[in-house]
Design an enzyme around this catalytic site. Sequence first.
Site, PDB file in Angstrom:
ATOM      1  N   LYS A 201     -50.313   7.677  10.350  1.00 11.34           N
ATOM      2  CA  LYS A 201     -50.806   7.998  11.679  1.00 11.34           C
ATOM      3  C   LYS A 201     -50.476   9.458  12.003  1.00 11.34           C
ATOM      4  O   LYS A 201     -51.315  10.219  12.449  1.00 11.34           O
ATOM      5  CB  LYS A 201     -50.147   7.042  12.681  1.00 11.34           C
ATOM      6  CG  LYS A 201     -50.630   7.192  14.092  1.00 11.34           C
ATOM      7  CD  LYS A 201     -50.040   6.093  14.962  1.00 11.34           C
ATOM      8  CE  LYS A 201     -50.325   6.382  16.421  1.00 11.34           C
ATOM      9  NZ  LYS A 201     -49.715   5.399  17.319  1.00 11.34           N
ATOM     10  N   GLU A 207     -41.622  10.180   3.533  1.00 10.87           N
ATOM     11  CA  GLU A 207     -41.819   9.351   2.332  1.00 10.87           C
ATOM     12  C   GLU A 207     -43.278   9.419   1.875  1.00 10.87           C
ATOM     13  O   GLU A 207     -43.585   9.603   0.696  1.00 10.87           O
ATOM     14  CB  GLU A 207     -41.478   7.880   2.630  1.00 10.87           C
ATOM     15  CG  GLU A 207     -40.019   7.597   2.924  1.00 10.87           C
ATOM     16  CD  GLU A 207     -39.695   7.664   4.407  1.00 10.87           C
ATOM     17  OE1 GLU A 207     -40.349   8.445   5.143  1.00 10.87           O
ATOM     18  OE2 GLU A 207     -38.778   6.948   4.841  1.00 10.87           O
ATOM     19  N   GLY A 265     -48.505   1.828  15.112  1.00 13.52           N
ATOM     20  CA  GLY A 265     -48.527   1.644  13.663  1.00 13.52           C
ATOM     21  C   GLY A 265     -48.466   0.170  13.263  1.00 13.52           C
ATOM     22  O   GLY A 265     -49.231  -0.300  12.425  1.00 13.52           O
ATOM     23  N   ARG A 266     -47.567  -0.589  13.894  1.00 11.84           N
ATOM     24  CA  ARG A 266     -47.386  -1.987  13.490  1.00 11.84           C
ATOM     25  C   ARG A 266     -48.476  -2.905  14.037  1.00 11.84           C
ATOM     26  O   ARG A 266     -48.444  -4.112  13.798  1.00 11.84           O
ATOM     27  CB  ARG A 266     -45.989  -2.473  13.890  1.00 11.84           C
ATOM     28  CG  ARG A 266     -45.646  -2.272  15.358  1.00 11.84           C
ATOM     29  CD  ARG A 266     -44.157  -2.495  15.608  1.00 11.84           C
ATOM     30  NE  ARG A 266     -43.767  -2.202  16.984  1.00 11.84           N
ATOM     31  CZ  ARG A 266     -43.421  -1.007  17.436  1.00 11.84           C
ATOM     32  NH1 ARG A 266     -43.447   0.035  16.630  1.00 11.84           N
ATOM     33  NH2 ARG A 266     -43.054  -0.827  18.695  1.00 11.84           N
ATOM     34  N   GLU A 351     -39.261  -4.055  15.173  1.00  4.82           N
ATOM     35  CA  GLU A 351     -39.503  -2.699  15.674  1.00  4.82           C
ATOM     36  C   GLU A 351     -40.011  -2.790  17.119  1.00  4.82           C
ATOM     37  O   GLU A 351     -39.801  -1.880  17.917  1.00  4.82           O
ATOM     38  CB  GLU A 351     -40.525  -1.962  14.782  1.00  4.82           C
ATOM     39  CG  GLU A 351     -40.493  -0.459  15.003  1.00  4.82           C
ATOM     40  CD  GLU A 351     -41.219   0.337  13.916  1.00  4.82           C
ATOM     41  OE1 GLU A 351     -40.578   1.144  13.222  1.00  4.82           O
ATOM     42  OE2 GLU A 351     -42.443   0.155  13.775  1.00  4.82           O
ATOM     43  N   HIS A 382     -34.935 -23.915  -2.616  1.00  6.32           N
ATOM     44  CA  HIS A 382     -33.995 -23.910  -3.735  1.00  6.32           C
ATOM     45  C   HIS A 382     -33.057 -22.720  -3.653  1.00  6.32           C
ATOM     46  O   HIS A 382     -32.473 -22.314  -4.657  1.00  6.32           O
ATOM     47  CB  HIS A 382     -34.767 -23.919  -5.060  1.00  6.32           C
ATOM     48  CG  HIS A 382     -35.564 -25.178  -5.205  1.00  6.32           C
ATOM     49  ND1 HIS A 382     -35.051 -26.323  -5.744  1.00  6.32           N
ATOM     50  CD2 HIS A 382     -36.823 -25.483  -4.806  1.00  6.32           C
ATOM     51  CE1 HIS A 382     -35.975 -27.281  -5.709  1.00  6.32           C
ATOM     52  NE2 HIS A 382     -37.053 -26.797  -5.139  1.00  6.32           N
ATOM     53  N   LYS A 502     -34.103   9.606  10.626  1.00  2.00           N
ATOM     54  CA  LYS A 502     -35.009  10.509   9.893  1.00  2.00           C
ATOM     55  C   LYS A 502     -34.475  11.939   9.939  1.00  2.00           C
ATOM     56  O   LYS A 502     -34.485  12.662   8.959  1.00  2.00           O
ATOM     57  CB  LYS A 502     -36.406  10.498  10.532  1.00  2.00           C
ATOM     58  CG  LYS A 502     -37.173   9.211  10.394  1.00  2.00           C
ATOM     59  CD  LYS A 502     -38.555   9.378  11.040  1.00  2.00           C
ATOM     60  CE  LYS A 502     -39.259   8.050  11.199  1.00  2.00           C
ATOM     61  NZ  LYS A 502     -40.484   8.136  11.987  1.00  2.00           N
TER      62      LYS A 502
END
Length: 539
Positions: A201, A207, A265-266, A351, A382, A502
Amino acid sequence: MTDPMETPAWAELTTLAKRDLPLKALIEQDRTYLRLSAPGISADFSRQRVDTHVFQSLIELIHQTHVTELRDSMFSGEPINSTEERSVLHVALRVPLNQHVTVKDVDLSVGVHLVLDRMRNFSDQVRSGQWTGVTGKSINRVINIGIGGSDLGPAMACRALHDFVTPEISFAFVSNVDPNDLKEALEDSDPERTLFIIVSKTFTTEETMLNAQAAKSWILKALPQLDSIDIVQQHFVAVSTNSLRVTDFGINLTNMFGFWDWVGGRYSMVSAVGLSTMIAIGSANFNDMLRGFHEMDEHFRTSPPHQNMPMLMGALAVWNRDFLNIETTAVLPYSHYLGRFPAYLQQLTMESNGKRVRKDGSLVHYNTGGIYWGEPGTNGQHSFYQLLHQGTSIVACDFIVVARENGDATRQQSILVANALAQASVLSIGVTRQELNAGGNAPDLLAHKVMPGNRPVSLLMIDKLDPHSLGSLVALYEHSVFTQGAIWGINSFDQWGVELGKKVASGIAHSFSDNSLIQDFDASTQYSIKEYLRINPQN
Ligand code: F6P
């Protein structure tokens, strides 16, 4: 603003929570008000520790904290993301062509459909082989580079909709700045036939930018005889709101797909962020997914609270978190293809609602967003289910059951569903020492075999995992998260908590090459930096 703790409903719920409400007895009562259906999904909340009094008080809490008013403000485009002064209009991404979302006299749906049209056109070209790499070969590998909301939605959807994904193209999702993530994706890629979609965005996320640069170096190195501008033109497209940065990277704006600051974003998986999804499943299936989202949006927008699936689900989450003191929710899809769904939900829920101040900046004095985690169900059985059944922490569980398998493995599918129903039942009703005794169990093992039950369980059943139902499922959780945030009076749409880390990371990275900066950090960090530089001095 309303403090939820000051409402009569909160006081009532506090009193009600002090009662013993064993699920075993509750389940036998007629509580049809806890069974809801919405487009594509049926929800059974009857394994929640809720009777009519709690139910009515939760509905009161919804009214008294003005959830429906905030919902209406969201749908009408008011800037409810107050700290960033932004509208929150992911629902506008999903409106059909014949409907309009107008905010301050601007019809947002025009822009939304323009971008969707461009995405359709582009994905059709890639899928049909009309869009080629620089050497004229068709694309057989798409690598989505992005992180957080620019990765989790597309990665989750591509896996969830595996049966709808074109076999002609393989897909990889690179998010981690760990070089091995990109390395692994490139291992199976032919540079002449690979398309990179750089999704960010902001187009500043470190990253993503480092991975995008590394991808560019890889392809330029692999095709040394060709013009670098031509290579980037054919092999890189961008999804972003930041055209300046996209141009700086070398991507032509004709190959940029935009979205807007009113899409978080999410909440962005069906914006242009879904470009890889559309290439994977085709535009008709993508439309079905949009339809699933929209139908759940409409259900949320128009249903009264007591019949409103996301609203009730959100209120139940508040009940578990604040009144029953349950800190975590396990998301347990009984579907191999929903393997990335818990990871997707972690960003969406945590978030959004991992906040400790209310919208007016005052500290909350109640619990907010719980911890969400999970794994596909039978694998979890399990592994960690032992703790779910007999541990000292009470974990709320969301079971997601897919009734019909797309293939013909019906025997396996029915065993899978039987396991989900069995676990949901045992977690909620358990088994007592007396019952075990009557069943002839060895007396010295009775204590070990007792299952306390009383674990709150929601069971969501979807008919079949397809684009439509996936859209409905995601929108269900989005609006449940909204409802929780609205009751708590927090802003579910900003994420200031991720910023400082960040900034500090960038400072630490600088200190690796300029050692005079090391002293700027706390003693423990200084120690770790020096230890790292001792082991790896080549910085
Ligand atoms: O750091 C958190 C975050 O801002 C998320 O909210 C977002 O989804 C992610 O980073 C990626 O951001 P962008 O799309 O701008 O690269």
